[in-house]
Design an enzyme around this catalytic site. Structure first.
Site, short mmCIF file in Angstrom:
data_model
loop_
_atom_site.label_atom_id
_atom_site.label_comp_id
_atom_site.label_asym_id
_atom_site.label_seq_id
_atom_site.Cartn_x
_atom_site.Cartn_y
_atom_site.Cartn_z
N GLU A 91 0.82 -1.22 0.00
CA GLU A 91 0.00 0.00 0.00
C GLU A 91 0.85 1.27 0.00
OE1 GLU A 91 -3.08 2.41 2.79
OE2 GLU A 91 -2.62 0.36 3.35
N ASP A 92 1.94 1.26 0.78
CA ASP A 92 2.68 2.51 1.02
C ASP A 92 4.02 2.63 0.30
OD1 ASP A 92 0.66 3.28 2.70
OD2 ASP A 92 1.64 2.62 4.54
#
Length: 738
Positions: A91-92
Site C-alpha cells: 500500500e505505502d
C-alpha cells in the site's frame, strides 16, 4: 512530547524490537520459519526506510508491533507473522503484490493483498463507501481468516498510538473500532483484544466518561485488592487440601463493560454490583477436565452461597466462539456479589488466544467446533451480495455480540442460536429452503406463531408448505443475519417478478392510452409519482399501487395546455433524477404504532429530531399526546426504564409496499363447500394472507367475516368481485377502510 533520537539509536531500537518479537511467540518456530520472518523483516525495513509515523518515530516500529500482537496475543504462526511485517508494504511503498508473491509465495501474497484492498478503499469518507470497505473486509473471510486477524492486530496497535492524531480523526477511528472491529474480535474469541479495543474506543469517543470511571477504579483499587485477597485466602486452603494445581486471579471488569451496565441499568458507578471477577485456572488432576471444574465449583459453593440464576455452564456446551468455562456469581465476604470463572489451562488458553489456540488443541476425531461452524455459516451468508453494503454490515453485526441459547431438533440434535431468536430463525438455521417454505412451528409439541421467541431447552419442529413464500413482515421478528439475508434475497427475487409483470401491464396500458413507450416517457411517469427508479414504477404498477385511475390522472395533466406542460417541466427539481437501478426504493411516508400498526396522531420530539426512516418509538405524554423519539435518543434509556408502560413500538413505513389488515363481511345462502371456496379464492390471491375467519350458519343462510392482509385498494376490490361470483354468496362488504 517531542520525539528525538539519532539514526544509531533508532537502528539499535529496531534490532531490539525484532529480537523481542522472536522471543516469546506462542507457536514454536523452526529454523525455516525464522528465515522467513527475517526475510520479511528485512524487506519491510528497506521498504519503509524513508517513512515516519505521526509521532516522528520510524514507520517500521508499527509493522513490528503488529507482528508482535499477531505472534503473542493472537498466537498465529510464521506465515502470519511475516504477512503482518509486510502488511503495509504494497500500500505505502514501491513493492507490488506480484513482488511479494515472487519473494514469499502465493500464501503470504494473498494475505497482504487482502489487507491492501481494505486500506485502499479507506480514502473515501462517505458512509456507504465505508460500509463497502467493511463488506470487502468481511468477504476476505472466504479466502483466509488470517486477513481479519492481522487487520484486528493492526487496528489494535493504531488505537494504542492515536494520541498524536487530530481529535476528529481519533473519534472517527474509535467509532469505527467500536462499530465493527471490537465485535469481530469478540466473535473470533480474542477477548483480551476485544476488551482493550472497547476501552480505547470509549477513551476517544467519550473521554469524560472514560476518565471518570478510570479515576474511580484507581481510587478503589487498594480496597478491591484487599477484598480479592480475603476471598482467595478462604478458597486456597480447600483447593490445596484436594491437591489441585491452580492459579487464582482477581481482575476488574473493563471500563467499557462498567459503562454499559451503568447505562443499561441507569445506575451510578457505586451501584454497579459486580465490578470485578475472580478467575480460577486449574491443571486437571484427572483425564476428565469437566469433573475437576465441577469439583472446584462445589468447593466454591461450600464457602459462598451461589445465585442459581447466574450459573453459566459453557463446559458442557461451549459458546460458538469456542469459549469454555463455568461462571457462577456468589455472595462473598461483606455480602458483596462476586463472579467466579472456573477454567482449565487449556480453556484459559482458548479464551485468551481464541481461534489459534482452538486449532492447536483440535484433534482429527473431535467434532466440529462452534467457531468453525460459525465461519462456515458466515461464508454462506457472505455469498449473497445483492443487498446494499450498509444493510449487509448491519445484518452481519447482529450476531457478533449476541448471547446464545441452545435448542433441540425433533431428533434431539442441539443447535445454538442468538438469544431472542424466533422459530423462523431456527427454520433458517436448519436449511435455507426449510426457512423459505416455513409456514408454522411446534415448540415442545405445541403449535406457535413463526414470531415465537425461543428459550434454551426448547424442542422445535418446523412445518413447511411447498407453495409458501417469504413475507416482508418476517423481517420484523427474525434476528439472525442468515435469516435476514435469505429473506431479503427472496423478497428481491419476488419484487423482480412483480416488476416484470408490472412493466408488461404498463406498456399495454400506455399503448391503449396512445402514449409512446419511450424511456423519456417512463422517466416522466416515475418523476410524476415521486419515484426514484423506473424499476420502482414497474413494481408499483405490478402490485396495484399505481392503477388505471392514477395513470389517467397523469395523462390528464400531461395532455393539458402547452403552458401547463412547460410549467410542470420547469417545476421538476434536479433531485428527482430517475435511475435505471433494479431496486425498489423505500419512500417512508407514514408512521405506524403498536403491534397492529395503527395510524395515530403524533409529534416529533425536539430532543433528537427523528426523520423518516429512523428507528423510533412512541412515548405517551400526559398533555401532548404521542411524542416520537429515536431509539438512540439521549433520553431513551431514562424514558424506557422509568415509564416502560407508556412506551409504544413504532416504525416508519412505505405505504405503497406496506401490508394492511382489512375485514370483509359476507353473507348468503348456505351451500356445501362454501367456506372452502371462500378461503381458496383468498389463498390463491398474490400477496394476500388470512389472519382470521369466522362463519356461522342458521336455517339455510350463513354470514361471516374474514380478516386479511392486502397491499392496496385494487387488491381489495379484485377480491370482493371474485367472492361475489361464488355460488351462494350474495353480499360482500368492507368493515373497515384503508
Amino acid at each position: 512530547m517531542n520525539y528525538n533520537a539519532s539514526i544509531e539509536e533508532e537502528n539499535k531500537e529496531i534490532a531490539n524490537r525484532y529480537k523481542d518479537l522472536l522471543k516469546g511467540t506462542y507457536q514454536m518456530l523452526t529454523d525455516d520459519d525464522k528465515k522467513l520472518i527475517r526475510k520479511a523483516f528485512e524487506i519491510s525495513v528497506e521498504a519503509h526506510s524513508k517513512q515516519r509515523r505521526k509521532t516522528g518515530e520510524p514507520y517500521i516500529y508499527h509493522p513490528i508491533a503488529v507482528a508482535k500482537i499477531v505472534a503473542y496475543e493472537i498466537g498465529l504462526g510464521a506465515t502470519s507473522i511475516a504477512a503482518a511485517l509486510l502488511h503495509d508494504v504494497v500500500e505505502d511503498t514501491h513493492y507490488t503484490v506480484e513482488d511479494i508473491e515472487r519473494l514469499f509465495g502465493e500464501n503470504i501474497a494473498k494475505i497482504v493483498s487482502g489487507l491492501t484492498k481494505i486500506s485502499n478503499l479507506k480514502k473515501e469518507q462517505d458512509y456507504s463507501i465505508q460500509a463497502e470497505n467493511f463488506r470487502k473486509m468481511l468477504l476476505t473471510l472466504h479466502d483466509d481468516v488470517r486477513v481479519i486477524l492481522i487487520k484486528i492486530a493492526d487496528r489494535y496497535h493504531n488505537m494504542q498510538t492515536m494520541d498524536s492524531m487530530p481529535p476528529h480523526k481519533q473519534v472517527k477511528i474509535a467509532s469505527e473500532t467500536l462499530y465493527i472491529y471490537a465485535p469481530l474480535a469478540h466473535r473470533l474469541g480474542l477477548y483480551n483484544i476485544k476488551t482493550e479495543l472497547e476501552d480505547l474506543g470509549l477513551k476517544y469517543t467519550e473521554p469524560d466518561v472514560y476518565n471518570a470511571i478510570l479515576n474511580k477504579i484507581k481510587d478503589s483499587k487498594e480496597e478491591q485488592q484487599r477484598y480479592i485477597n480475603s476471598f482467595t485466602e478462604i478458597l486456597k486452603t480447600a483447593l490445596d487440601k484436594e491437591n489441585f494445581l491452580y492459579e487464582i486471579k482477581g481482575r476488574f471488569k473493563s471500563i467499557f463493560s462498567i459503562r454499559r451496565k451503568m447505562r443499561k441499568q441507569n445506575v451510578s458507578f457505586d451501584e454497579v454490583y459486580d465490578k470485578f471477577a475472580i478467575r480460577i485456572i486449574y491443571k486437571p488432576t484427572s483425564k476428565d477436565e469437566k469433573f475437576d471444574a465441577w469439583k472446584i465449583y462445589s468447593i466454591v459453593t461450600d464457602f459462598f452461597k451461589p445465585n442459581p440464576a447466574r450459573l453459566r455452564d459453557w463446559i458442557s456446551q461451549p459458546k460458538s466462539t469456542g469459549y469454555e468455562a463455568l461462571h457462577i456469581t456468589v455472595i462473598g465476604p461483606e455480602s458483596k456479589w462476586v463472579e467466579v470463572q472456573i477454567r482449565s489451562q487449556r480453556m484459559d488458553e482458548i479464551a485468551e488466544k481464541g481461534y489459534a489456540a482452538h486449532f492447536k488443541y483440535k484433534q482429527g476425531n473431535v467434532s466440529e467446533n462452534g467457531l468453525e461452524d460459525w465461519l462456515n455459516k458466515l461464508k454462506e451468508t457472505l455469498e449473497n451480495q445483492s443487498i446494499n453494503a450498509i444493510d449487509f454490515v448491519e445484518d452481519f453485526k447482529l450476531n457478533l455480540y449476541a448471547k446464545e441459547i441452545y435448542v433441540f431438533t425433533p431428533r434431539g440434535d442441539l443447535k445454538s442460536l442468538p438469544k431472542g431468536a424466533s422459530a423462523l430463525d431456527f427454520a433458517f438455521s436448519v436449511h435455507t429452503d426449510v426457512g423459505l417454505k416455513c409456514r408454522g412451528a411446534k415448540v415442545n409439541g405445541k403449535l406457535v406463531p413463526l414470531s415465537h421467541e425461543l428459550k434454551s431447552g426448547d424442542q422445535v419442529e418446523v412445518l413447511t408448505a411447498q407453495n409458501n413464500k417469504p413475507n416482508v413482515r418476517w423481517l420484523d421478528f427474525v434476528l439472525t443475519a442468515r435469516a435476514r439475508t435469505k429473506i431479503k434475497s427472496a423478497l428481491k427475487a419476488e419484487e423482480k417478478k412483480i416488476a416484470e409483470e408490472g412493466k408488461a401491464i404498463l406498456m399495454r396500458k400506455l399503448r391503449h392510452l396512445k402514449i409512446s413507450t419511450t424511456e423519456k416517457t417512463l422517466h416522466e411517469i416515475a418523476s410524476y409519482f415521486g419515484l426514484k427508479t423506473s424499476f420502482d414504477l414497474f413494481y408499483r404498477v405490478g402490485n396495484g399501487a399505481i392503477d388505471n385511475t392514477k395513470l389517467k390522472e397523469f395523462v390528464g395533466q400531461r395532455s393539458g395546455p402547452l403552458m401547463s406542460f412547460i410549467k410542470s417541466t420547469f417545476r421538476r427539481t434536479p433531485s428527482k433524477i430517475v435511475s435505471e437501478k433494479e431496486e425498489v426504493t423505500s419512500n417512508f411516508d407514514s408512521l405506524v404504532f403498536g403491534k397492529d400498526e395503527q395510524t395515530l396522531d403524533y409529534t416529533l420530539s425536539k430532543c433528537c429530531n427523528p426523520i423518516p426512516g429512523d428507528k423510533v418509538f412512541g412515548f405517551v405524554t400526559i398533555n401532548e399526546g404521542i411524542k416520537v423519539h429515536k431509539n438512540n435518543c439521549p433520553n431513551a434509556i431514562s424514558l424506557q426504564s422509568n415509564y416502560a408502560y407508556r412506551i409504544m413500538p413504532a416504525k416508519w413505513i412505505d405505504s405503497t409496499q406496506q401490508e394492511y389488515k382489512i375485514t370483509l363481511k359476507f353473507s348468503g345462502i348456505d351451500k356445501k363447500g362454501i367456506a372452502n371456496n371462500i378461503t381458496r379464492i383468498v389463498s390463491n390471491s398474490i400477496d394476500t394472507y388470512i389472519y382470521g375467519i369466522n362463519i356461522t350458519g342458521d336455517d339455510g343462510v350463513f354470514e361471516g367475516n374474514i380478516t386479511i392482509g392486502v397491499k392496496n385498494k385494487a387488491q381489495v376490490n379484485n377480491l370482493i368481485d371474485k367472492m361475489k361470483k361464488i355460488d351462494g354468496v350474495q353480499k360482500v362488504d368492507r368493515v373497515n377502510t384503508l
